[in-house]
Design an enzyme around this catalytic site. Structure first.
Site, PDB file in Angstrom:
ATOM      1  CE  LYS A  30     -26.139 -36.748 -11.136  1.00 15.93           C
ATOM      2  NZ  LYS A  30     -25.713 -35.737 -12.075  1.00 15.93           N
ATOM      3  N   GLY A  88     -26.463 -29.808 -19.207  1.00 13.65           N
ATOM      4  CA  GLY A  88     -27.166 -30.315 -18.022  1.00 13.65           C
ATOM      5  C   GLY A  88     -27.168 -29.284 -16.906  1.00 13.65           C
ATOM      6  CB  SER A  89     -28.881 -29.198 -13.646  1.00 15.19           C
ATOM      7  OG  SER A  89     -28.456 -30.453 -13.159  1.00 15.19           O
ATOM      8  CB  THR A  90     -23.587 -30.342 -13.007  1.00 14.34           C
ATOM      9  OG1 THR A  90     -24.503 -31.289 -12.456  1.00 14.34           O
ATOM     10  CG2 THR A  90     -22.469 -30.102 -12.015  1.00 14.34           C
ATOM     11  CB  ALA A 131     -21.101 -37.946 -15.314  1.00 19.62           C
ATOM     12  CG  ASP A 151     -20.722 -32.638 -20.112  1.00 17.46           C
ATOM     13  OD1 ASP A 151     -21.686 -32.188 -19.463  1.00 17.46           O
ATOM     14  OD2 ASP A 151     -20.867 -33.261 -21.191  1.00 17.46           O
ATOM     15  N   GLY A 176     -25.713 -38.582 -20.989  1.00 15.15           N
ATOM     16  CA  GLY A 176     -26.811 -38.547 -21.961  1.00 15.15           C
ATOM     17  C   GLY A 176     -28.181 -38.455 -21.343  1.00 15.15           C
ATOM     18  N   GLY A 177     -28.216 -38.275 -19.998  1.00 17.13           N
ATOM     19  CA  GLY A 177     -29.512 -38.069 -19.363  1.00 17.13           C
ATOM     20  C   GLY A 177     -30.245 -36.881 -19.983  1.00 17.13           C
ATOM     21  CD  GLU A 232     -23.347 -34.415 -22.966  1.00 18.63           C
ATOM     22  OE1 GLU A 232     -23.981 -33.611 -22.288  1.00 18.63           O
ATOM     23  OE2 GLU A 232     -23.417 -35.643 -22.788  1.00 18.63           O
TER      24      GLU A 232
HETATM   25  C1  5RP Z   1     -26.466 -34.498 -20.731  1.00 14.36           C
HETATM   26  C2  5RP Z   1     -25.532 -35.154 -19.785  1.00 14.36           C
HETATM   27  C3  5RP Z   1     -25.402 -34.559 -18.421  1.00 14.36           C
HETATM   28  O1  5RP Z   1     -24.072 -34.262 -18.187  1.00 14.36           O
HETATM   29  C4  5RP Z   1     -25.895 -35.552 -17.409  1.00 14.36           C
HETATM   30  O2  5RP Z   1     -27.218 -35.928 -17.741  1.00 14.36           O
HETATM   31  C5  5RP Z   1     -25.874 -34.950 -15.995  1.00 14.36           C
HETATM   32  O3  5RP Z   1     -26.836 -33.951 -15.900  1.00 14.36           O
HETATM   33  P1  5RP Z   1     -27.044 -33.105 -14.572  1.00 14.36           P
HETATM   34  O4  5RP Z   1     -25.823 -32.268 -14.404  1.00 14.36           O
HETATM   35  O5  5RP Z   1     -28.278 -32.281 -14.871  1.00 14.36           O
HETATM   36  O6  5RP Z   1     -27.260 -34.053 -13.428  1.00 14.36           O
HETATM   37  O7  5RP Z   1     -24.870 -36.112 -20.079  1.00 14.36           O
HETATM   38  O8  5RP Z   1     -26.577 -35.220 -21.924  1.00 14.36           O
END
Ligand code: 5RP
Length: 222
Positions: A125, A33-35, A87, A85, A99-100, A107
């Site tokens: 979040k 994901g982006s983070t 969320a 990771d 899972g976004g 994961e």
């Molecule tokens: C990917 C995920 C990501 O950790 C979740 O969607 C957060 O994403 P982002 O850091 O882009 O807001 O679970 O499957």
């Protein structure tokens, strides 16, 4: 601060956490994901401390490799001291919806092996009760309609994520409208539906540490 600046701040805090808490020469678990991408960039600045990484998605594998970080197959690795990771939602018990980005199954597998799960997220979040963010459920394609009917019986409104196939060759149902009063029970119940690979509730194995990016700085819980 912008949302990206908050994500960058927690990503750097996570890289510092790993440097302080994981042994030199270890293999680091890396989310998607982006983070998580900002974390990869921060990790790359200290890459000589580590033997390499295990990736939770093909996108993460490519980004790690683009920084010259060795990526190991999880089957070759028995110890992951820290997994970092993002969320989509996180509650006070450090239960999460993930899972976004569609990488929830890999994961969850990496998280199962890791000794410490560090969740990195911007303040948007954090929620009191999870469920506003639609819960992703990875399904075997031939079971999609069956699984959708079972999810409706649980009070959800599943929607197929169109044009999306997971790294495992499966589909995602995004389930709207669930009341997630008991995340552990719901995670287990959905995983019992035949045809479900896994769902995006991370409550049976929640995060151990949360690094939350706020305007006042990075707040740590756990
Ligand atoms: C990917 C995920 C990501 O950790 C979740 O969607 C957060 O994403 P982002 O850091 O882009 O807001 O679970 O499957």
């Amino acid at each position: 601060m912008t949302q990206d600046e908050l994500k960058q701040a927690v990503a750097q805090a996570a890289a510092d956490y790993v440097a302080e808490n994981a042994p030199q020469g270890c293999i680091v678990g890396v989310g998607t994901g982006s983070t998580a991408n900002f974390f990869i960039d921060a990790l790359a600045r200290q890459k000589d401390r580590y033997r390499g990484a295990v990736a939770s998605s093909e996108a993460t594998r490519k980004r790690l490799e683009s920084h010259g970080i060795a990526v190991f197959d999880l089957n070759e690795v028995s110890d992951i001291p820290v997994y970092v990771d993002g969320a989509d939602e996180v509650d006070a018990g450090l239960n999460m919806i993930k899972g976004g980005g569609g990488a929830l199954t890999r994961e969850k597998i990496v998280a199962a092996v890791a000794r410490t799960f560090v969740c990195i997220a911007d303040g948007s979040k954090q929620v009191a009760v999870m469920g506003k963010f639609p819960l992703p459920v990875e399904v075997i394609p031939m079971a999609r309609a069956h699984v959708a009917r079972q999810l409706e019986k649980l009070g959800g409104r599943p929607q197929l994520r169109t044009g999306f196939i997971t790294d495992n060759g499966n589909e995602i149902l995004d389930v709207h409208g669930l009341q997630i009063a008991d995340p552990k029970a719901l995670e287990a119940e959905i995983n019992q539906i035949v045809g479900v690979v896994t769902n995006g509730l991370f409550a049976l194995r929640p995060a151990d540490v949360l690094l939350l990016g706020t305007a006042e700085g990075v707040r740590r819980s756990g």
